[in-house]
Design an enzyme around this catalytic site. Sequence first.
Site, PDB file in Angstrom:
ATOM      1  N   CYS A 121      17.134  11.353   8.291  1.00  0.00           N
ATOM      2  CA  CYS A 121      17.499  10.594   9.494  1.00  0.00           C
ATOM      3  C   CYS A 121      16.772   9.246   9.529  1.00  0.00           C
ATOM      4  CB  CYS A 121      17.241  11.405  10.762  1.00  0.00           C
ATOM      5  SG  CYS A 121      18.192  10.758  12.179  1.00  0.00           S
ATOM      6  N   ASP A 192      12.024  15.043  17.812  1.00  0.00           N
ATOM      7  CA  ASP A 192      12.620  14.758  19.124  1.00  0.00           C
ATOM      8  C   ASP A 192      11.924  15.555  20.220  1.00  0.00           C
ATOM      9  OD1 ASP A 192      14.888  14.218  17.000  1.00  0.00           O
ATOM     10  OD2 ASP A 192      15.352  13.036  18.792  1.00  0.00           O
TER      11      ASP A 192
HETATM   12  P1  RI2 Z   1      11.760   8.172  16.421  1.00  0.00           P
HETATM   13  C1  RI2 Z   1      16.296  10.823  15.963  1.00  0.00           C
HETATM   14  O1  RI2 Z   1      17.396  11.340  16.631  1.00  0.00           O
HETATM   15  C2  RI2 Z   1      15.969  11.628  14.723  1.00  0.00           C
HETATM   16  O2  RI2 Z   1      16.065  13.016  14.921  1.00  0.00           O
HETATM   17  C3  RI2 Z   1      14.575  11.158  14.490  1.00  0.00           C
HETATM   18  O3  RI2 Z   1      13.865  11.931  13.564  1.00  0.00           O
HETATM   19  C4  RI2 Z   1      14.036  11.280  15.920  1.00  0.00           C
HETATM   20  O4  RI2 Z   1      15.114  10.824  16.749  1.00  0.00           O
HETATM   21  C5  RI2 Z   1      12.773  10.560  16.206  1.00  0.00           C
HETATM   22  O5  RI2 Z   1      12.965   9.184  16.163  1.00  0.00           O
HETATM   23  P2  RI2 Z   1      18.769  10.487  16.867  1.00  0.00           P
HETATM   24  O6  RI2 Z   1      18.503   9.606  18.066  1.00  0.00           O
HETATM   25  O7  RI2 Z   1      11.294   8.389  17.839  1.00  0.00           O
HETATM   26  O8  RI2 Z   1      19.118   9.719  15.619  1.00  0.00           O
HETATM   27  O9  RI2 Z   1      10.683   8.453  15.416  1.00  0.00           O
HETATM   28  O10 RI2 Z   1      19.800  11.549  17.181  1.00  0.00           O
HETATM   29  O11 RI2 Z   1      12.416   6.816  16.234  1.00  0.00           O
END
Ligand code: RI2
Length: 298
Positions: A121, A192
């Site tokens: 991701c 998350d």
């Molecule tokens: P940061 C994201 O979710 C991913 O799961 C990623 O690992 C997590 O949020 C944390 O992101 P999505 O918004 O806070 O892409 O480290 O569904 O940026």
Amino acid sequence: MQVEETAAKISSMQIRGALHIAVAAAKALEQLIVDGATYEELVEAGDILRDARPSAMSLPNAINYILHLAQMHSVDDPIVARPLLLGDVANFIIQLESTIGRISELGASLIEDGDVLLTICNSTTVVEVMKKANSQGKRFKVYACETRPRFQGHITAKELVDAGVDVALIVDSAAYHTMLHKGVRKAFVGADTVYSNGDVINKIGTSQVAVSAKHAGIEFIVCTETLKFFPHSMESGEVVIEERDGKEVADIPRVGVFNPAFDVTKAEYISRMVTEEGIISAQEVNALIQKKFAWALK
Ligand code: RI2
């Protein structure tokens, strides 16, 4: 930005990443306070923002903390309290945005020259860790899972290559094979939500990476702000795992799609967690919750 507009952008993932959505929600509430909202109006706005995405605990934690501050300062007394409240909210947002700097320092200390890493991701936190290690002169390779169905791995790859990091994209199902055949030593992932027992919710596919990492004998490292910790996980249990529109996966007549956006990685698969409070084991999360969330646990 208006509350509804912010919520829509979070929901459609124009604003995404657990830290970014928390900061966006906090700024929307801050603007409401500037505009003279009452406590009831803040609560209503908090409900709208909270519902925008259900699986990232950073979002309700940020909203609940601002409501807690508003209650403390009695937002309905504008002349005396509002400037104090706005000062505290601004401080909270600054602190939130600065946690990532501390995590990147600590996380970078776990990356060695010559390392081979894997990620999934697009975690702002993980990307910052890798950029920090790169800026310290360490040379390493990153394999980035493309992250179906929305391909956030492409964002990661682009951000890393722009920073001068050696990166290669892989399809998600190549993770285990890559660990075995490309000398991967560590997997770095974001979070998350972190339960008090150390289990972690992150992008769908993360738990497969964790299981594979254990099998391959490599370290599985979670980089997370403590804002993503779930203070009430003892009592209120499960976080809803967001299911998104099947069309994100495929649009084939008469074919159904199941499209969960996140999964849960059990604490037993996690080697370490990098937080702004230090590098901890998954078993230490609960103690840190008691320290950081005293305001919520009263
Ligand atoms: P940061 C994201 O979710 C991913 O799961 C990623 O690992 C997590 O949020 C944390 O992101 P999505 O918004 O806070 O892409 O480290 O569904 O940026």
